[in-house]
Scaffold this active site. Structure first.
Site, PDB file in Angstrom:
ATOM      1  N   GLU A 186      20.936  17.706  35.931  1.00  0.00           N
ATOM      2  CA  GLU A 186      20.022  17.053  34.977  1.00  0.00           C
ATOM      3  C   GLU A 186      18.764  16.679  35.743  1.00  0.00           C
ATOM      4  OE1 GLU A 186      20.047  15.993  31.413  1.00  0.00           O
ATOM      5  OE2 GLU A 186      18.024  15.911  32.229  1.00  0.00           O
TER       6      GLU A 186
ATOM      7  N   TYR B  19      25.734   5.572  32.625  1.00  0.00           N
ATOM      8  CA  TYR B  19      26.056   7.013  32.557  1.00  0.00           C
ATOM      9  C   TYR B  19      26.283   7.574  33.955  1.00  0.00           C
ATOM     10  CZ  TYR B  19      25.803   8.026  27.620  1.00  0.00           C
ATOM     11  OH  TYR B  19      26.098   8.096  26.283  1.00  0.00           O
TER      12      TYR B  19
ATOM     13  N   CYS C 141      19.892  10.851  22.732  1.00  0.00           N
ATOM     14  CA  CYS C 141      20.471   9.688  22.044  1.00  0.00           C
ATOM     15  C   CYS C 141      20.143   8.389  22.770  1.00  0.00           C
ATOM     16  CB  CYS C 141      21.976   9.875  21.926  1.00  0.00           C
ATOM     17  SG  CYS C 141      22.808   8.433  21.269  1.00  0.00           S
TER      18      CYS C 141
ATOM     19  N   TYR D  66      15.324  12.606   8.667  1.00  0.00           N
ATOM     20  CA  TYR D  66      15.829  11.342   9.227  1.00  0.00           C
ATOM     21  C   TYR D  66      14.729  10.577   9.975  1.00  0.00           C
ATOM     22  CZ  TYR D  66      20.884  12.623   9.036  1.00  0.00           C
ATOM     23  OH  TYR D  66      22.156  12.938   8.674  1.00  0.00           O
TER      24      TYR D  66
ATOM     25  N   GLU E 224      32.923  -4.657  -1.424  1.00  0.00           N
ATOM     26  CA  GLU E 224      34.053  -4.693  -2.368  1.00  0.00           C
ATOM     27  C   GLU E 224      33.753  -3.877  -3.626  1.00  0.00           C
ATOM     28  OE1 GLU E 224      35.033  -8.540  -4.265  1.00  0.00           O
ATOM     29  OE2 GLU E 224      33.038  -9.234  -3.681  1.00  0.00           O
TER      30      GLU E 224
ATOM     31  N   HIS F  75      36.314 -10.533  -0.748  1.00  0.00           N
ATOM     32  CA  HIS F  75      35.318 -11.266  -1.518  1.00  0.00           C
ATOM     33  C   HIS F  75      34.782 -12.449  -0.719  1.00  0.00           C
ATOM     34  CE1 HIS F  75      33.315 -12.412  -5.176  1.00  0.00           C
ATOM     35  NE2 HIS F  75      33.761 -13.650  -5.035  1.00  0.00           N
TER      36      HIS F  75
ATOM     37  N   GLU G  45      12.968   6.983   8.974  1.00  0.00           N
ATOM     38  CA  GLU G  45      13.352   5.851   9.827  1.00  0.00           C
ATOM     39  C   GLU G  45      12.117   5.200  10.451  1.00  0.00           C
ATOM     40  OE1 GLU G  45      17.907   7.090  11.073  1.00  0.00           O
ATOM     41  OE2 GLU G  45      16.355   7.401  12.554  1.00  0.00           O
TER      42      GLU G  45
ATOM     43  N   LYS H  73      15.885   3.788  18.838  1.00  0.00           N
ATOM     44  CA  LYS H  73      15.550   3.720  17.396  1.00  0.00           C
ATOM     45  C   LYS H  73      16.283   2.557  16.730  1.00  0.00           C
ATOM     46  CE  LYS H  73      18.101   5.180  14.654  1.00  0.00           C
ATOM     47  NZ  LYS H  73      18.336   6.578  14.364  1.00  0.00           N
TER      48      LYS H  73
ATOM     49  N   SER I  19      24.654  13.416  25.570  1.00  0.00           N
ATOM     50  CA  SER I  19      25.940  12.959  25.019  1.00  0.00           C
ATOM     51  C   SER I  19      27.026  14.009  25.226  1.00  0.00           C
ATOM     52  CB  SER I  19      25.793  12.684  23.525  1.00  0.00           C
ATOM     53  OG  SER I  19      24.780  11.745  23.303  1.00  0.00           O
TER      54      SER I  19
ATOM     55  N   CYS J 136      18.864   7.781  19.094  1.00  0.00           N
ATOM     56  CA  CYS J 136      19.686   6.771  18.401  1.00  0.00           C
ATOM     57  C   CYS J 136      19.527   5.359  18.954  1.00  0.00           C
ATOM     58  CB  CYS J 136      21.171   7.136  18.506  1.00  0.00           C
ATOM     59  SG  CYS J 136      21.531   8.888  18.556  1.00  0.00           S
TER      60      CYS J 136
HETATM   61  P1  NDP Z   1      14.861  17.085  10.004  1.00  0.00           P
HETATM   62  O1  NDP Z   1      15.234  18.496  10.184  1.00  0.00           O
HETATM   63  O2  NDP Z   1      15.854  16.114   9.499  1.00  0.00           O
HETATM   64  O3  NDP Z   1      13.585  16.987   9.073  1.00  0.00           O
HETATM   65  C1  NDP Z   1      12.429  17.734   9.340  1.00  0.00           C
HETATM   66  C2  NDP Z   1      11.427  17.467   8.250  1.00  0.00           C
HETATM   67  O4  NDP Z   1      10.200  18.071   8.592  1.00  0.00           O
HETATM   68  C3  NDP Z   1      11.857  18.031   6.909  1.00  0.00           C
HETATM   69  O5  NDP Z   1      11.555  17.105   5.907  1.00  0.00           O
HETATM   70  C4  NDP Z   1      10.999  19.291   6.787  1.00  0.00           C
HETATM   71  O6  NDP Z   1      10.663  19.601   5.458  1.00  0.00           O
HETATM   72  C5  NDP Z   1       9.746  18.872   7.507  1.00  0.00           C
HETATM   73  N1  NDP Z   1       9.007  20.008   8.033  1.00  0.00           N
HETATM   74  C6  NDP Z   1       9.480  21.084   8.713  1.00  0.00           C
HETATM   75  N2  NDP Z   1       8.492  21.928   9.013  1.00  0.00           N
HETATM   76  C7  NDP Z   1       7.356  21.379   8.534  1.00  0.00           C
HETATM   77  C8  NDP Z   1       6.001  21.800   8.525  1.00  0.00           C
HETATM   78  N3  NDP Z   1       5.624  22.946   9.072  1.00  0.00           N
HETATM   79  N4  NDP Z   1       5.096  21.005   7.913  1.00  0.00           N
HETATM   80  C9  NDP Z   1       5.484  19.849   7.339  1.00  0.00           C
HETATM   81  N5  NDP Z   1       6.747  19.408   7.313  1.00  0.00           N
HETATM   82  C10 NDP Z   1       7.675  20.167   7.910  1.00  0.00           C
HETATM   83  O7  NDP Z   1      14.267  16.678  11.436  1.00  0.00           O
HETATM   84  P2  NDP Z   1      13.947  15.318  12.134  1.00  0.00           P
HETATM   85  O8  NDP Z   1      12.865  15.676  13.084  1.00  0.00           O
HETATM   86  O9  NDP Z   1      13.734  14.214  11.170  1.00  0.00           O
HETATM   87  O10 NDP Z   1      15.299  15.005  12.907  1.00  0.00           O
HETATM   88  C11 NDP Z   1      15.983  15.985  13.666  1.00  0.00           C
HETATM   89  C12 NDP Z   1      17.454  15.797  13.571  1.00  0.00           C
HETATM   90  O11 NDP Z   1      17.863  14.719  14.379  1.00  0.00           O
HETATM   91  C13 NDP Z   1      17.968  15.443  12.178  1.00  0.00           C
HETATM   92  O12 NDP Z   1      18.175  16.553  11.370  1.00  0.00           O
HETATM   93  C14 NDP Z   1      19.256  14.716  12.467  1.00  0.00           C
HETATM   94  O13 NDP Z   1      20.315  15.635  12.525  1.00  0.00           O
HETATM   95  C15 NDP Z   1      19.015  14.095  13.822  1.00  0.00           C
HETATM   96  N6  NDP Z   1      18.770  12.652  13.664  1.00  0.00           N
HETATM   97  C16 NDP Z   1      19.790  11.859  13.237  1.00  0.00           C
HETATM   98  C17 NDP Z   1      19.601  10.521  13.031  1.00  0.00           C
HETATM   99  C18 NDP Z   1      20.716   9.670  12.542  1.00  0.00           C
HETATM  100  O14 NDP Z   1      21.862  10.071  12.642  1.00  0.00           O
HETATM  101  N7  NDP Z   1      20.419   8.511  11.988  1.00  0.00           N
HETATM  102  C19 NDP Z   1      18.310   9.892  13.297  1.00  0.00           C
HETATM  103  C20 NDP Z   1      17.293  10.811  13.719  1.00  0.00           C
HETATM  104  C21 NDP Z   1      17.528  12.129  13.895  1.00  0.00           C
HETATM  105  P3  NDP Z   1      11.656  20.357   4.443  1.00  0.00           P
HETATM  106  O15 NDP Z   1      12.676  19.350   4.019  1.00  0.00           O
HETATM  107  O16 NDP Z   1      10.760  20.780   3.353  1.00  0.00           O
HETATM  108  O17 NDP Z   1      12.239  21.496   5.226  1.00  0.00           O
END
Ligand code: NDP
Length: 453
Positions: A35, A100, A43, A178, A442, A437, A182, A51, A15, A48
């Site tokens: 690339e 793209y 994405c 996230y 709302e 409405h 999801e 998903k 992106s 995105c």
């Molecule tokens: P996140 O960083 O959001 O979440 C990672 C999760 O993994 C956290 O709950 C974390 O726990 C847990 N974790 C980390 N290390 C360990 C471990 N060693 N053992 C067990 N659990 C662990 O990452 P995601 O992979 O879900 O997504 C990456 C990023 O991608 C997101 O942060 C977001 O910015 C982006 N994204 C956005 C979306 C959207 O806009 N809808 C959709 C999907 C992704 P803890 O909380 O305790 O640290």
């Protein structure tokens, strides 16, 4: 004539990279992009877009059930065909990859199907060519990271989950961010027995507490099995599946485990290890507000820099970077406050601004307005799904500093509300807005009673 082959050499056609290349080329800059994987980055290919398509597919589950209250009936129960969804998704992504490519081509950008390695401040190796550029942009994004435990070779990461040969009838998502919420929702909706395992006491750390609790209850109602305060200890391959041992002593047998445990900057093989370039403590590239690294001719933006890992953020950064380096006026630094976001769990979460907890820390007094209701649709559908809307107001200024929603199409609703929050509008402005409405949205302009201070 410039001493360099290009004015800008972009590494990574995701992106941020594609937007930077096109926007820079539109200013007259000579631009190339390298690339070696797919066009459109995470994405478009493994994030995105696919998903959201899978999330749409999963929502049909509820839609079929809801429809009977509206008079629909089926001669047979609806059946889901994973291969049809997966293959239609693959075709759509191919179409987007093509778009793209054409966008870059039409912008006059040279696309090199090669892996690039930075040789020094102005030179890049791309395949067998050595290319010089006045500026080099690293837009290589992130890569899923999987924790170390016995049997972690059996887990799938978020790059691998989309194209499974067989539909997992029993599915487990590890993590509380996230991607985990999801995909637990998606596979639950598609018909799997879905489990989510998270090490903390409640998932979605950093989001508004009430939103997290509400989402927990709604996901549970829909049938997702939530396992909090535990982690995967080990995974063993057994006949017919995987045996997952949790640290709380429980074992689960599933067909697929997704590790959604965060992402790391994708810097391997870029040649930066040999250069004295500054990193942030989490290993992402440190940049200033002009997106320059500690080597000023090497720029970086998007997930590789450790900001919010969101496509619209990378796009905004790309356009800012181009204004800084190829525009005629210096732009104001990009404002990272009040970036709205959606989590496509079921029901969806949409959020902008501060959580109640953050607002309480920042302001002397806050007013909280909430509406927790059953949407009109569910009066006939029979579904028990509820919707939460919430406004967080700074009492002194009356400004709405946070807006949150858990419910159908929350992202669509919050996108509009985000303009008001970003513009600094007050609760009085919200109240003065006449509602539409009958909609759920709302409620955002009709919440008159303070829930708590
Ligand atoms: P996140 O960083 O959001 O979440 C990672 C999760 O993994 C956290 O709950 C974390 O726990 C847990 N974790 C980390 N290390 C360990 C471990 N060693 N053992 C067990 N659990 C662990 O990452 P995601 O992979 O879900 O997504 C990456 C990023 O991608 C997101 O942060 C977001 O910015 C982006 N994204 C956005 C979306 C959207 O806009 N809808 C959709 C999907 C992704 P803890 O909380 O305790 O640290």
């Amino acid at each position: 004539m410039s001493e360099f082959d290009y004015d800008l050499f972009v590494i990574g056609a995701g992106s941020g990279g594609v937007r930077a290349a096109r926007t820079a080329a539109a200013t007259g800059a000579r631009v190339a992009v390298a690339e070696d994987r797919y066009l459109g980055g995470t994405c478009v290919n493994v994030g995105c877009v696919p998903k959201k398509l899978y999330s749409y597919a999963a929502h049909f589950h509820d839609a079929f059930e809801d429809s009977t209250g509206f008079g629909w009936s089926f001669s047979e129960a609806p059946r889901f065909d994973w291969a049809a969804l997966r293959d239609n998704k693959i075709e759509e992504i191919k179409r987007l990859n093509g778009i793209y490519g054409r966008l870059l081509d039409n912008a006059g950008v040279t696309l090199l199907n090669a892996r690039a390695k930075i040789l020094d401040a102005h030179r890049v190796q791309a395949g067998d060519q050595t290319i010089s550029a006045e500026k080099i942009l690293v837009a290589t994004g992130g890569w899923p990271w999987v924790p170390d435990f016995p049997g972690n070779e059996y887990v799938l990461d978020s790059n691998q989950i989309f194209d499974l040969d067989h539909f997992p009838k029993r599915f487990l998502a590890l993590g509380g961010g996230y991607i985990s919420v999801e995909f637990a929702s998606i596979f639950n909706g598609l018909g799997s027995e879905a489990h989510l395992v998270y090490r903390g006491e409640l998932f979605l750390r950093g989001f508004d507490r009430e939103v997290r609790e509400f989402t927990r209850d709604e996901m549970q109602k829909k049938g997702v099995n939530l396992h909090f305060e535990t982690n995967i200890e080990s995974i063993e391959k057994v006949e017919g599946g995987l045996r997952v041992s949790l640290t709380n002593g429980e074992t689960l047998e599933v067909d697929a485990v997704l590790a959604a445990t965060g992402r790391k900057p994708h810097l391997a093989g870029l040649g930066l290890d040999d250069m004295d370039i500054e990193l942030n403590p989490n290993g992402t590239l440190r940049v200033n507000e002009r997106y320059e690294t500690s080597i000023p001719s090497i720029l970086a933006l998007g997930d590789v820099t450790g900001g919010p890992e969101l496509t619209p953020v990378a796009l905004a950064e790309a356009m800012h970077m181009v204004q800084h380096h190829f525009g005629d006026a210096t732009p104001r630094p990009l404002n990272y406050d009040n970036i709205a976001t959606a989590v496509f769990c079921h029901p969806n979460i949409g959020t902008v601004g501060l959580s109640e907890e953050e607002a309480r820390e920042r302001f002397e007094q806050v007013r909280i307005y909430t509406a927790d209701f059953r949407a009109m649709k569910h009066t006939l559908s029979g579904s028990e799904e509820r919707c939460l809307m919430k406004l967080v107001v700074d009492d002194a200024s009356d400004r709405v500093v946070g807006a949150h929603m858990v419910g159908e199409e929350a992202g669509e609703v919050i996108q509009g509300i985000a303009i008001a929050v970003r513009a600094g509008l007050t609760k009085t402005d919200f109240d003065a807005t006449v509602g539409i409405h009958p909609t759920g949205a709302e409620e955002f302009v009709t919440m008159r009673s303070i829930t708590r201070r």
